[in-house]
Write an enzyme that holds these catalytic residues in place. Structure first.
Site, PDB file in Angstrom:
ATOM      1  N   HIS A  26       0.319  39.591  53.926  1.00 30.48           N
ATOM      2  CA  HIS A  26       0.684  38.580  54.916  1.00 30.48           C
ATOM      3  C   HIS A  26      -0.558  38.210  55.720  1.00 30.48           C
ATOM      4  O   HIS A  26      -0.852  37.047  55.907  1.00 30.48           O
ATOM      5  CB  HIS A  26       1.790  39.079  55.831  1.00 30.48           C
ATOM      6  CG  HIS A  26       2.275  38.029  56.789  1.00 30.48           C
ATOM      7  ND1 HIS A  26       3.525  38.035  57.315  1.00 30.48           N
ATOM      8  CD2 HIS A  26       1.671  36.935  57.315  1.00 30.48           C
ATOM      9  CE1 HIS A  26       3.679  36.990  58.117  1.00 30.48           C
ATOM     10  NE2 HIS A  26       2.551  36.309  58.135  1.00 30.48           N
ATOM     11  N   HIS A  57      -6.008  34.174  63.033  1.00 36.01           N
ATOM     12  CA  HIS A  57      -6.475  35.559  63.074  1.00 36.01           C
ATOM     13  C   HIS A  57      -7.941  35.716  62.655  1.00 36.01           C
ATOM     14  O   HIS A  57      -8.701  36.403  63.323  1.00 36.01           O
ATOM     15  CB  HIS A  57      -5.597  36.431  62.178  1.00 36.01           C
ATOM     16  CG  HIS A  57      -4.144  36.322  62.483  1.00 36.01           C
ATOM     17  ND1 HIS A  57      -3.581  36.784  63.656  1.00 36.01           N
ATOM     18  CD2 HIS A  57      -3.125  35.768  61.779  1.00 36.01           C
ATOM     19  CE1 HIS A  57      -2.281  36.542  63.651  1.00 36.01           C
ATOM     20  NE2 HIS A  57      -1.976  35.922  62.522  1.00 36.01           N
ATOM     21  N   GLU A 108      -3.574  31.638  58.509  1.00 38.48           N
ATOM     22  CA  GLU A 108      -4.047  33.003  58.768  1.00 38.48           C
ATOM     23  C   GLU A 108      -5.490  33.000  59.266  1.00 38.48           C
ATOM     24  O   GLU A 108      -5.848  33.764  60.166  1.00 38.48           O
ATOM     25  CB  GLU A 108      -3.903  33.879  57.517  1.00 38.48           C
ATOM     26  CG  GLU A 108      -2.464  34.193  57.149  1.00 38.48           C
ATOM     27  CD  GLU A 108      -1.717  34.930  58.257  1.00 38.48           C
ATOM     28  OE1 GLU A 108      -2.223  35.956  58.768  1.00 38.48           O
ATOM     29  OE2 GLU A 108      -0.615  34.477  58.616  1.00 38.48           O
TER      30      GLU A 108
END
Length: 136
Positions: A46, A100, A96
């Site tokens: 993920h 992040h 992502e």
């Protein structure tokens, strides 16, 4: 009739992980969380989420760009990091990276290849959604 869904997720901490940055500019990252999911019918990635101290505002606005990745990293991402929801792999990876990866101090190649290496190391510890915390 009402139904209650019980979600079981495994969360465990590992003492340390090589090659993860403990600093991103002036920010200190104490923990990274490697998030794995079983939504695709197998344990897939993920994301790798840094958990910097609250005062950090050091994330960049660098846009995800597949051309910054090696062909091997991109092939591994297609294999181990697919989107299991609607949308494309590229939009998932872009999300992502922007949410992040831009806060890690790593290049795009470092962020995605390091996440894949950690996935390959820890995936056998998981059989369902799983969160592995790693200290740099």
């Amino acid at each position: 009739a009402s139904f209650i869904t019980l979600v079981v997720a495994l969360f465990f901490c590992i003492a340390s992980a090589n090659n993860l940055r403990s600093k991103s500019g002036s920010c200190v990252v104490d923990v990274y969380v490697l998030a794995l999911q079983d939504d695709c019918g197998f344990e897939s990635i993920h994301g790798l989420w840094p958990d910097p101290e609250d005062s950090c505002t050091n994330c960049t606005s660098e846009v995800f760009d597949e051309s910054k990745l090696t062909s091997q990293t991109l092939a591994d991402m297609n294999k181990y990091w697919p989107t299991c929801q609607s949308g494309t792999n590229e939009s998932f990876w872009s999300h992502e990276w922007s949410k992040h990866g831009t806060c890690t101090g790593m290049t795009q190649e470092e962020y995605f290849s390091q996440t894949i290496a950690l996935y390959q190391k820890y995936k056998t510890n998981c059989t369902t959604d799983c969160y592995v915390c790693l200290t740099p």
